[in-house]
Motif scaffolding. Structure first.
Motif, PDB file in Angstrom:
ATOM      1  N   TYR A  63    -101.961   8.029  -3.648  1.00  0.00           N
ATOM      2  CA  TYR A  63    -103.116   7.522  -2.905  1.00  0.00           C
ATOM      3  C   TYR A  63    -104.002   8.675  -2.430  1.00  0.00           C
ATOM      4  O   TYR A  63    -105.232   8.634  -2.598  1.00  0.00           O
ATOM      5  N   TYR A  64    -103.389   9.703  -1.853  1.00  0.00           N
ATOM      6  CA  TYR A  64    -104.189  10.805  -1.324  1.00  0.00           C
ATOM      7  C   TYR A  64    -104.758  11.696  -2.420  1.00  0.00           C
ATOM      8  O   TYR A  64    -105.811  12.331  -2.224  1.00  0.00           O
ATOM      9  N   LYS A  88     -93.426   5.780  10.796  1.00  0.00           N
ATOM     10  CA  LYS A  88     -94.414   6.421   9.940  1.00  0.00           C
ATOM     11  C   LYS A  88     -94.838   5.470   8.822  1.00  0.00           C
ATOM     12  O   LYS A  88     -96.017   5.413   8.458  1.00  0.00           O
ATOM     13  N   VAL A  89     -93.872   4.738   8.279  1.00  0.00           N
ATOM     14  CA  VAL A  89     -94.190   3.753   7.238  1.00  0.00           C
ATOM     15  C   VAL A  89     -95.162   2.706   7.789  1.00  0.00           C
ATOM     16  O   VAL A  89     -96.169   2.379   7.154  1.00  0.00           O
ATOM     17  N   LYS A  90     -94.889   2.198   8.968  1.00  0.00           N
ATOM     18  CA  LYS A  90     -95.769   1.200   9.587  1.00  0.00           C
ATOM     19  C   LYS A  90     -97.150   1.784   9.868  1.00  0.00           C
ATOM     20  O   LYS A  90     -98.176   1.113   9.690  1.00  0.00           O
ATOM     21  N   GLU A  91     -97.169   3.042  10.303  1.00  0.00           N
ATOM     22  CA  GLU A  91     -98.452   3.710  10.563  1.00  0.00           C
ATOM     23  C   GLU A  91     -99.284   3.791   9.282  1.00  0.00           C
ATOM     24  O   GLU A  91    -100.500   3.541   9.301  1.00  0.00           O
ATOM     25  N   ILE A  92     -98.632   4.115   8.166  1.00  0.00           N
ATOM     26  CA  ILE A  92     -99.339   4.222   6.883  1.00  0.00           C
ATOM     27  C   ILE A  92     -99.823   2.852   6.424  1.00  0.00           C
ATOM     28  O   ILE A  92    -100.963   2.702   5.961  1.00  0.00           O
ATOM     29  N   LEU A  93     -98.976   1.837   6.563  1.00  0.00           N
ATOM     30  CA  LEU A  93     -99.373   0.487   6.161  1.00  0.00           C
ATOM     31  C   LEU A  93    -100.539  -0.019   7.006  1.00  0.00           C
ATOM     32  O   LEU A  93    -101.432  -0.711   6.497  1.00  0.00           O
ATOM     33  N   LEU A  94    -100.554   0.333   8.273  1.00  0.00           N
ATOM     34  CA  LEU A  94    -101.658  -0.066   9.141  1.00  0.00           C
ATOM     35  C   LEU A  94    -102.928   0.704   8.802  1.00  0.00           C
ATOM     36  O   LEU A  94    -104.033   0.175   8.863  1.00  0.00           O
ATOM     37  N   ASP A  95    -102.764   1.960   8.415  1.00  0.00           N
ATOM     38  CA  ASP A  95    -103.909   2.821   8.096  1.00  0.00           C
ATOM     39  C   ASP A  95    -104.548   2.438   6.764  1.00  0.00           C
ATOM     40  O   ASP A  95    -105.773   2.288   6.665  1.00  0.00           O
ATOM     41  N   CYS A 129    -116.412   5.652  -6.992  1.00  0.00           N
ATOM     42  CA  CYS A 129    -116.172   6.440  -5.780  1.00  0.00           C
ATOM     43  C   CYS A 129    -116.714   5.728  -4.544  1.00  0.00           C
ATOM     44  O   CYS A 129    -116.024   5.598  -3.530  1.00  0.00           O
ATOM     45  N   ALA A 130    -117.943   5.261  -4.630  1.00  0.00           N
ATOM     46  CA  ALA A 130    -118.628   4.692  -3.464  1.00  0.00           C
ATOM     47  C   ALA A 130    -117.976   3.409  -2.979  1.00  0.00           C
ATOM     48  O   ALA A 130    -118.007   3.117  -1.781  1.00  0.00           O
ATOM     49  N   HIS A 131    -117.371   2.660  -3.889  1.00  0.00           N
ATOM     50  CA  HIS A 131    -116.805   1.371  -3.515  1.00  0.00           C
ATOM     51  C   HIS A 131    -115.283   1.403  -3.413  1.00  0.00           C
ATOM     52  O   HIS A 131    -114.628   0.351  -3.418  1.00  0.00           O
ATOM     53  N   GLY A 132    -114.739   2.619  -3.304  1.00  0.00           N
ATOM     54  CA  GLY A 132    -113.305   2.753  -3.066  1.00  0.00           C
ATOM     55  C   GLY A 132    -112.434   2.366  -4.235  1.00  0.00           C
ATOM     56  O   GLY A 132    -111.282   1.971  -4.054  1.00  0.00           O
ATOM     57  N   GLY A 133    -112.973   2.465  -5.453  1.00  0.00           N
ATOM     58  CA  GLY A 133    -112.195   2.113  -6.634  1.00  0.00           C
ATOM     59  C   GLY A 133    -111.058   3.092  -6.881  1.00  0.00           C
ATOM     60  O   GLY A 133    -111.069   4.216  -6.389  1.00  0.00           O
ATOM     61  N   TYR A 142    -102.173  -4.208   0.699  1.00  0.00           N
ATOM     62  CA  TYR A 142    -102.845  -4.587  -0.551  1.00  0.00           C
ATOM     63  C   TYR A 142    -103.397  -3.362  -1.279  1.00  0.00           C
ATOM     64  O   TYR A 142    -103.160  -3.186  -2.484  1.00  0.00           O
ATOM     65  N   ARG A 143    -104.132  -2.499  -0.555  1.00  0.00           N
ATOM     66  CA  ARG A 143    -104.708  -1.316  -1.204  1.00  0.00           C
ATOM     67  C   ARG A 143    -103.624  -0.376  -1.690  1.00  0.00           C
ATOM     68  O   ARG A 143    -103.728   0.184  -2.794  1.00  0.00           O
ATOM     69  N   LEU A 144    -102.583  -0.196  -0.911  1.00  0.00           N
ATOM     70  CA  LEU A 144    -101.516   0.709  -1.323  1.00  0.00           C
ATOM     71  C   LEU A 144    -100.818   0.190  -2.583  1.00  0.00           C
ATOM     72  O   LEU A 144    -100.268   0.969  -3.362  1.00  0.00           O
ATOM     73  N   GLY A 145    -100.897  -1.137  -2.776  1.00  0.00           N
ATOM     74  CA  GLY A 145    -100.301  -1.722  -3.973  1.00  0.00           C
ATOM     75  C   GLY A 145    -100.883  -1.192  -5.269  1.00  0.00           C
ATOM     76  O   GLY A 145    -100.199  -1.146  -6.302  1.00  0.00           O
TER      77      GLY A 145
END
Length: 290
Positions: free
Chosen positions: A69-70, A28-35, A207-211, A39-42
């Protein structure tokens, strides 16, 4: 992790060495990191970092990072929906009032008698060959009217961003039209109205640029108007920006304002009993639970 790509296993090992507690199954951890991506999760474990070596607060759980994140995802999606409503309404008011005052000039956006020359000088950056090709009504207009350099305002401005529309608004010479549009949203001070719209454009672009949403700050602070009250008099937080959206939206549609308020409250309510994320909601976003 420097300039060298790493595997999931290396990423997980590094986070563990810094104190991350993985409370999901490895797959599940790998699935989340791939999803989502390491870098973004950081951005979402950054609030838990305690030193320059990127070590984490003792007991930091991977699930807390994912929940944060969610939270951001839900806020971004909800805000974008209602900011779009405001953007369309603002654009419509500009096109309607300016075009009807200058009825014989469908290209008023390049007329120096109507708009500042500084905007006109930059206009072809917006009305580029790519703009003509990618927006079908504009493309069709130029096929039909071969001699037109531009399409009329009610076609052209439909495809301009919120930020460009605000720039057009700023650069209009006609103060009466600007004041009239400001008062539609029940803001009598024109400079304060522009400040509020600046906040909405900043929020929309984030919002639009994923900030990252949860620690968004309005650089200059939001202008005060009598109808707007901010928690702890904080004029820079995400919660204060949300209050601006609700205020302006309420002048367009009371029911949409009520819908948005319910949706935002529901997002925060999910974390009422989550001490870690709730702490970020109250201390960074500056939302106050009731």
């Amino acid at each position: 992790m420097g300039n060298i790509a790493t595997t999931f296993s290396q990423q997980i090992a590094l986070l563990e060495s810094r104190g991350m507690v993985f409370d999901f199954e490895p797959n599940k951890v790998k699935e989340i990191l791939l999803d989502i991506g390491y870098y973004r999760l950081g951005f979402y474990w950054h609030p838990f970092v305690i030193d320059d070596e990127h070590n984490l607060i003792t007991g930091t759980k991977f699930s807390d990072v994912v929940n944060l994140y969610y939270l951001d995802v839900d806020l971004r999606n909800t805000l974008m929906k209602y900011l779009n409503r405001i953007e369309i309404n603002f654009r419509t008011n500009i096109v309607y009032y300016v075009s009807n005052k200058y009825r014989t000039n469908p290209y008023w956006f390049i007329d120096p008698r109507i708009i500042n020359q500084s905007f006109i000088n930059d206009f072809d950056k917006y009305y580029s060959e790519e703009f003509r090709k990618t927006n079908k009504p504009i493309k069709m207009h130029h096929r039909k009217y071969l001699n037109d350099k531009y399409a009329p305002a009610w076609k052209t401005l439909e495809f301009f961003s919120f930020g460009i529309m605000l720039r057009i608004f700023r650069n209009l010479h006609d103060e009466e039209i600007k004041s009239r549009i400001s008062k539609i949203y029940n803001v009598n001070n024109l400079s304060k109205f522009i400040s509020l719209m600046d906040t909405l454009v900043l929020l929309r672009n984030t919002c639009a640029h994923g900030g990252v949403m949860f620690d968004l700050k309005v650089p200059k602070g939001i202008s005060k108007i009598p109808e707007l009250e901010f928690n702890n008099n904080d004029r820079m937080s995400l919660d204060s920006s949300i209050k601006v959206v609700l205020y302006i939206l309420g002048k367009i549609s009371i029911s949409r304002k009520q819908n948005m308020e319910a949706e935002i409250n529901a997002i925060f309510e999910k974390y009422r009993n989550d001490g870690i994320v709730k702490n970020i909601i109250t201390n960074k976003i500056n939302f106050i639970y009731k």
